[in-house]
Design a protein around this motif. Structure first.
Motif, PDB file in Angstrom:
ATOM      1  N   ILE A 100     -15.365 -13.894   1.810  1.00 47.43           N
ATOM      2  CA  ILE A 100     -16.272 -13.028   1.046  1.00 47.43           C
ATOM      3  C   ILE A 100     -16.491 -11.790   1.914  1.00 47.43           C
ATOM      4  N   VAL A 101     -16.138 -10.642   1.374  1.00 42.03           N
ATOM      5  CA  VAL A 101     -16.222  -9.394   2.138  1.00 42.03           C
ATOM      6  C   VAL A 101     -17.353  -8.550   1.569  1.00 42.03           C
ATOM      7  N   CYS A 102     -18.317  -8.200   2.421  1.00 47.86           N
ATOM      8  CA  CYS A 102     -19.394  -7.315   1.983  1.00 47.86           C
ATOM      9  C   CYS A 102     -19.173  -5.964   2.662  1.00 47.86           C
ATOM     10  N   GLY A 103     -18.756  -4.981   1.889  1.00 48.85           N
ATOM     11  CA  GLY A 103     -18.478  -3.670   2.471  1.00 48.85           C
ATOM     12  C   GLY A 103     -18.325  -2.630   1.382  1.00 48.85           C
ATOM     13  N   GLY A 104     -17.952  -1.455   1.816  1.00 47.14           N
ATOM     14  CA  GLY A 104     -17.819  -0.348   0.868  1.00 47.14           C
ATOM     15  C   GLY A 104     -16.408  -0.241   0.320  1.00 47.14           C
ATOM     16  N   ASP A 105     -16.177   0.871  -0.292  1.00 46.31           N
ATOM     17  CA  ASP A 105     -14.908   1.184  -0.932  1.00 46.31           C
ATOM     18  C   ASP A 105     -13.685   0.885  -0.039  1.00 46.31           C
ATOM     19  N   GLY A 106     -13.704   1.418   1.188  1.00 44.07           N
ATOM     20  CA  GLY A 106     -12.571   1.253   2.103  1.00 44.07           C
ATOM     21  C   GLY A 106     -12.359  -0.209   2.471  1.00 44.07           C
ATOM     22  N   SER A 107     -13.450  -0.912   2.755  1.00 45.92           N
ATOM     23  CA  SER A 107     -13.356  -2.317   3.168  1.00 45.92           C
ATOM     24  C   SER A 107     -12.832  -3.177   2.030  1.00 45.92           C
ATOM     25  N   LEU A 108     -13.259  -2.880   0.817  1.00 45.95           N
ATOM     26  CA  LEU A 108     -12.811  -3.683  -0.324  1.00 45.95           C
ATOM     27  C   LEU A 108     -11.364  -3.344  -0.686  1.00 45.95           C
ATOM     28  N   THR A 109     -10.963  -2.102  -0.436  1.00 40.52           N
ATOM     29  CA  THR A 109      -9.555  -1.742  -0.629  1.00 40.52           C
ATOM     30  C   THR A 109      -8.704  -2.560   0.342  1.00 40.52           C
ATOM     31  N   GLY A 110      -9.172  -2.679   1.589  1.00 42.10           N
ATOM     32  CA  GLY A 110      -8.480  -3.485   2.603  1.00 42.10           C
ATOM     33  C   GLY A 110      -8.390  -4.943   2.165  1.00 42.10           C
ATOM     34  N   ALA A 111      -9.470  -5.456   1.613  1.00 48.01           N
ATOM     35  CA  ALA A 111      -9.510  -6.852   1.153  1.00 48.01           C
ATOM     36  C   ALA A 111      -8.485  -7.059   0.047  1.00 48.01           C
ATOM     37  N   ASP A 112      -8.402  -6.084  -0.831  1.00 41.62           N
ATOM     38  CA  ASP A 112      -7.482  -6.183  -1.969  1.00 41.62           C
ATOM     39  C   ASP A 112      -6.023  -6.185  -1.486  1.00 41.62           C
ATOM     40  N   LEU A 113      -5.757  -5.354  -0.498  1.00 38.51           N
ATOM     41  CA  LEU A 113      -4.403  -5.288   0.067  1.00 38.51           C
ATOM     42  C   LEU A 113      -4.045  -6.611   0.746  1.00 38.51           C
ATOM     43  N   PHE A 114      -4.997  -7.170   1.484  1.00 37.17           N
ATOM     44  CA  PHE A 114      -4.806  -8.441   2.195  1.00 37.17           C
ATOM     45  C   PHE A 114      -4.453  -9.550   1.196  1.00 37.17           C
ATOM     46  N   ARG A 115      -5.212  -9.568   0.096  1.00 30.95           N
ATOM     47  CA  ARG A 115      -4.976 -10.577  -0.938  1.00 30.95           C
ATOM     48  C   ARG A 115      -3.576 -10.409  -1.539  1.00 30.95           C
ATOM     49  N   ALA A 116      -3.206  -9.155  -1.836  1.00 31.97           N
ATOM     50  CA  ALA A 116      -1.901  -8.908  -2.460  1.00 31.97           C
ATOM     51  C   ALA A 116      -0.751  -9.272  -1.513  1.00 31.97           C
ATOM     52  N   GLU A 117      -0.951  -9.036  -0.224  1.00 30.95           N
ATOM     53  CA  GLU A 117       0.116  -9.288   0.760  1.00 30.95           C
ATOM     54  C   GLU A 117       0.193 -10.739   1.210  1.00 30.95           C
ATOM     55  N   TRP A 118      -0.847 -11.501   0.931  1.00 30.39           N
ATOM     56  CA  TRP A 118      -1.008 -12.846   1.505  1.00 30.39           C
ATOM     57  C   TRP A 118       0.279 -13.694   1.496  1.00 30.39           C
ATOM     58  N   PRO A 119       0.959 -13.865   0.339  1.00 32.15           N
ATOM     59  CA  PRO A 119       2.166 -14.706   0.344  1.00 32.15           C
ATOM     60  C   PRO A 119       3.225 -14.187   1.318  1.00 32.15           C
ATOM     61  N   ASP A 120       3.382 -12.882   1.358  1.00 28.44           N
ATOM     62  CA  ASP A 120       4.344 -12.254   2.281  1.00 28.44           C
ATOM     63  C   ASP A 120       3.975 -12.506   3.738  1.00 28.44           C
ATOM     64  N   LEU A 121       2.682 -12.378   4.013  1.00 29.07           N
ATOM     65  CA  LEU A 121       2.208 -12.586   5.387  1.00 29.07           C
ATOM     66  C   LEU A 121       2.509 -14.020   5.824  1.00 29.07           C
ATOM     67  N   LEU A 122       2.244 -14.990   4.928  1.00 29.69           N
ATOM     68  CA  LEU A 122       2.495 -16.395   5.275  1.00 29.69           C
ATOM     69  C   LEU A 122       3.975 -16.612   5.543  1.00 29.69           C
ATOM     70  N   LYS A 123       4.802 -16.002   4.700  1.00 33.88           N
ATOM     71  CA  LYS A 123       6.255 -16.164   4.853  1.00 33.88           C
ATOM     72  C   LYS A 123       6.678 -15.634   6.235  1.00 33.88           C
ATOM     73  N   GLU A 124       6.166 -14.449   6.561  1.00 35.43           N
ATOM     74  CA  GLU A 124       6.551 -13.859   7.848  1.00 35.43           C
ATOM     75  C   GLU A 124       6.061 -14.706   9.024  1.00 35.43           C
ATOM     76  N   LEU A 125       4.865 -15.284   8.880  1.00 35.01           N
ATOM     77  CA  LEU A 125       4.322 -16.109   9.969  1.00 35.01           C
ATOM     78  C   LEU A 125       5.193 -17.349  10.194  1.00 35.01           C
ATOM     79  N   VAL A 126       5.714 -17.907   9.097  1.00 33.86           N
ATOM     80  CA  VAL A 126       6.598 -19.076   9.218  1.00 33.86           C
ATOM     81  C   VAL A 126       7.958 -18.637   9.765  1.00 33.86           C
ATOM     82  N   ASP A 127       8.490 -17.532   9.190  1.00 33.83           N
ATOM     83  CA  ASP A 127       9.811 -17.047   9.631  1.00 33.83           C
ATOM     84  C   ASP A 127       9.841 -16.718  11.123  1.00 33.83           C
ATOM     85  N   THR A 128       8.713 -16.263  11.645  1.00 35.69           N
ATOM     86  CA  THR A 128       8.683 -15.880  13.067  1.00 35.69           C
ATOM     87  C   THR A 128       8.119 -17.006  13.952  1.00 35.69           C
TER      88      THR A 128
END
Ligand code: F6P
Length: 367
Positions: A100-128
């Motif tokens: 749960i992220v409590c923040g402004g416009d920039g922080s919530l944009t970051g949260a949204d990006l993190f959520r969208a990238e999540w599957p990719d991030l997991l894949k990279e963490l396993v691949d490496t």
């Protein structure tokens, strides 16, 4: 058993502590574990001692505390992919599966990006070989819920951000103080208020204190004519017997050619053209500190509880929600939509297409 992390990010805002308190206690009440992530996204990137499981009594007394007791930061690392990779790994290592992220416009944009990238991030963490496939089992879906904490009130899809009314109230109180000294000396004061590119604080403060003139980015005055206009308004007020002049300038104020209008520009004008003894007061971070007004305590508590419910309602199919308030009711909007709409409004304002900005604002709660 859900493990929910709570972060406060970006500029602190009054009411953030009550939001954290509500999340921690609602999570415990609903049989989940609650983790405070310290120093905003920095805590996710660093992990370890920056993530602490919270007990019910850990947030005792937080309702009325100003600022954010779990710290905040404008985290550069989280803006980079390597930072988000580290953050994802730390979450999984600590078993945290919802944020749960409590923040402004920039922080919530970051949260949204993190959520969208999540599957990719997991894949990279396993691949490496940072994580094993069995470690990421059960974490395929990241639940993120946004709470809007910012004094600026610049986020779409909510009528009020947590902290905006506390800041407004502090600005009004400060202008009331200034009024007394301005009246005594028959002076003019140019008061610069925060809000970045959003004029909500300046405009509301202007109305609530009866200021003579307000400069906001959303309605830039004519680049060639604003000097004449403000002088004619102020002298008309003076001719009616007013002993004091108060002009409120949003820090992001601009003219119709998009040149910044500063408190110094306004002061020089009042001195040179009207001969008024003029002072500048930059309210600065005073307007961000101090305890939250009742309204902010209320919405942050209700929204914190709602955020935990939203985590528990979340499925891989449902988009991450942002909790807002509209016409006195709690509302959930897809975070991705709220972020996109906020950007569209900002772009329209930048392009001076105010009709579009207004129609976007009007449409934000349309069915
Ligand atoms: O976003 C909140 C805010 O207080 C803005 O109104 C202001 O422009 C900015 O943060 C100031 O940021 P900082 O505290 O990092 O100087």
């Amino acid at each position: 058993r859900k493990k929910i992390g709570i972060i406060t990010s970006g500029g602190d805002a009054p009411g953030m502590n009550s939001a954290v308190r509500a999340v921690v206690r609602a999570a415990i009440h609903k049989g989940c574990d609650a983790f405070a992530i310290y120093e905003g996204y920095e805590g996710l990137v660093q992990g370890g001692h920056m993530m602490k499981q919270m007990k019910w009594e850990d947030v005792r007394g937080w309702l009325s505390e100003g600022g954010t007791l779990i710290g905040t930061a404008r985290c550069a690392a989280f803006r980079e992919r390597w930072g988000r990779l580290k953050a994802a790994k730390n979450m999984i290592v600590n078993g945290i599966d919802a944020l749960i992220v409590c923040g402004g416009d920039g922080s919530l944009t970051g949260a949204d990006l993190f959520r969208a990238e999540w599957p990719d991030l997991l894949k990279e963490l396993v691949d490496t070989n940072e994580l094993t496939p069995s470690q990421i089992e059960g974490y395929e879906h990241l639940t993120i819920v946004g709470l809007v904490g910012s004094i600026d009130n610049d986020m779409s899809s909510t009528d009020a951000t947590i902290g905006a009314y506390s800041s407004l109230s502090r600005i009004c109180q400060s202008v009331d103080f200034i009024d007394a000294t301005a009246y005594s000396h028959s002076r003019a004061f140019v008061v610069e208020v925060m809000g970045r590119h959003c004029g909500w604080l300046a405009l509301m403060a202007g109305i609530a204190t009866g200021a003579d003139y307000v400069f906001i980015p959303e309605q830039p005055p004519s680049a060639t004519g604003w000097g004449d206009e403000i002088c004619s308004v102020v002298s008309a007020h003076r001719k009616k017997g007013k002993r004091k002049t108060v002009v409120i300038v949003c820090e992001g104020a601009i003219d119709s050619d998009l040149n910044p209008i500063s408190a110094v520009d306004v002061k020089d004008l009042l001195v040179d053209r009207l001969g008024l003894d003029t002072r500048i007061t930059t309210l600065g971070h005073v307007q961000r500190g101090g305890s939250a007004v009742a309204f902010d305590r209320l919405i942050s508590t209700l929204q914190g509880y709602e955020a935990v419910e939203a985590v528990l309602d979340s499925t891989p199919e449902t988009p991450s929600p942002m909790i807002g308030i509209h016409e006195n009711k709690l509302v959930r909007t897809p975070l991705v939509d709220a972020v996109a709409l906020t950007k569209q409004v900002a772009t329209a304002i930048k392009a001076r297409d105010f009709n579009r900005a207004m129609s976007l604002r009007d449409a934000e709660f349309a069915e």
